[in-house]
Design a protein around this motif. Sequence first.
Motif, PDB file in Angstrom:
ATOM      1  N   SER A  12       0.780  -1.309   0.076  1.00 35.21           N
ATOM      2  CA  SER A  12       0.155   0.073   0.048  1.00 35.21           C
ATOM      3  C   SER A  12       0.817   1.394  -0.024  1.00 35.21           C
ATOM      4  N   LEU A  13       0.650   2.390  -0.705  1.00 39.94           N
ATOM      5  CA  LEU A  13       1.465   3.617  -0.804  1.00 39.94           C
ATOM      6  C   LEU A  13       0.842   4.549   0.101  1.00 39.94           C
ATOM      7  N   ARG A  14      -0.424   4.275   0.826  1.00 32.40           N
ATOM      8  CA  ARG A  14      -0.678   5.338   1.789  1.00 32.40           C
ATOM      9  C   ARG A  14       0.195   5.420   2.877  1.00 32.40           C
ATOM     10  N   ARG A  15       0.275   6.650   3.219  1.00 33.77           N
ATOM     11  CA  ARG A  15       1.348   7.053   4.421  1.00 33.77           C
ATOM     12  C   ARG A  15       0.981   5.996   5.574  1.00 33.77           C
ATOM     13  N   GLY A  16      -0.297   6.431   6.025  1.00 34.96           N
ATOM     14  CA  GLY A  16      -0.910   5.885   7.061  1.00 34.96           C
ATOM     15  C   GLY A  16      -1.501   4.346   7.042  1.00 34.96           C
ATOM     16  N   ALA A  17      -1.058   3.590   5.871  1.00 35.80           N
ATOM     17  CA  ALA A  17      -1.671   2.372   5.561  1.00 35.80           C
ATOM     18  C   ALA A  17      -1.498   1.324   6.935  1.00 35.80           C
ATOM     19  N   ARG A  20       1.546  -0.695   6.339  1.00 42.94           N
ATOM     20  CA  ARG A  20       2.912   0.012   6.737  1.00 42.94           C
ATOM     21  C   ARG A  20       3.353  -0.177   8.095  1.00 42.94           C
ATOM     22  N   ASN A  41       6.562   2.838  -5.175  1.00 41.95           N
ATOM     23  CA  ASN A  41       5.708   4.017  -6.049  1.00 41.95           C
ATOM     24  C   ASN A  41       6.679   4.057  -7.332  1.00 41.95           C
ATOM     25  N   TYR A  79      -7.041  -6.498  -1.856  1.00 47.31           N
ATOM     26  CA  TYR A  79      -7.808  -5.872  -3.053  1.00 47.31           C
ATOM     27  C   TYR A  79      -8.487  -6.821  -3.866  1.00 47.31           C
ATOM     28  N   SER A  84      -2.212  -6.162  -3.889  1.00 48.94           N
ATOM     29  CA  SER A  84      -2.349  -5.114  -4.752  1.00 48.94           C
ATOM     30  C   SER A  84      -1.660  -4.913  -5.898  1.00 48.94           C
ATOM     31  N   SER A 149      -7.673  -1.420  10.801  1.00 50.87           N
ATOM     32  CA  SER A 149      -7.773  -0.224  11.230  1.00 50.87           C
ATOM     33  C   SER A 149      -7.860  -0.134  12.898  1.00 50.87           C
TER      34      SER A 149
END
Length: 180
Positions: A12-17, A20, A41, A79, A84, A149
Amino acid sequence: MPDSVLVGLSGSLRRGATNRKLMREAARLFGPARFTEADLNLPLYNGDDEEAHGIPAPVQDLADLIAGADAVVISTPEYNKGPSGVLKNALDWISRTKGNPWAGKPVAVMSATAGRAGGERAQMILRGFMVPFQPRLTIGPEMHLADSSNQFDEDGRLTSPLYTKTLTTLMENLRAEIAR
């Protein structure tokens, strides 16, 4: 092995994923090591672009990072019942670099998802993606983080003793695989 080199890949590229967070928690539980979080990325793989311009520098940097690691942890979201596209794209690009940075490399796979299965399907498919690279996959215990989450505190630490124990054991097994 305080001087082990550990590389982490998050699908996942999201910073807050949460993947991660899970990858970083795995690095913490792994123990003393030089940890680097890889950047996935990357441009989309396109054979025509590769033929015209060669391997992009960020792709070669990623392959070199993996080649120089003692072990790799990969955390994938799920996904549409699979890993992903970001992660698959990175694997496709790495396969185009010279040599095989994955060959014989100890690798631990994990997943974090919103769903109740915790990314079990994505992880199974990812393991299949890894077969051509011939890494030394750390088989278990399987780390499928469900409802991801709600599983981390404000410092990014897992809150569930069961998940913490599972991830700790997986990292102990990865460390043992390095020593093997």
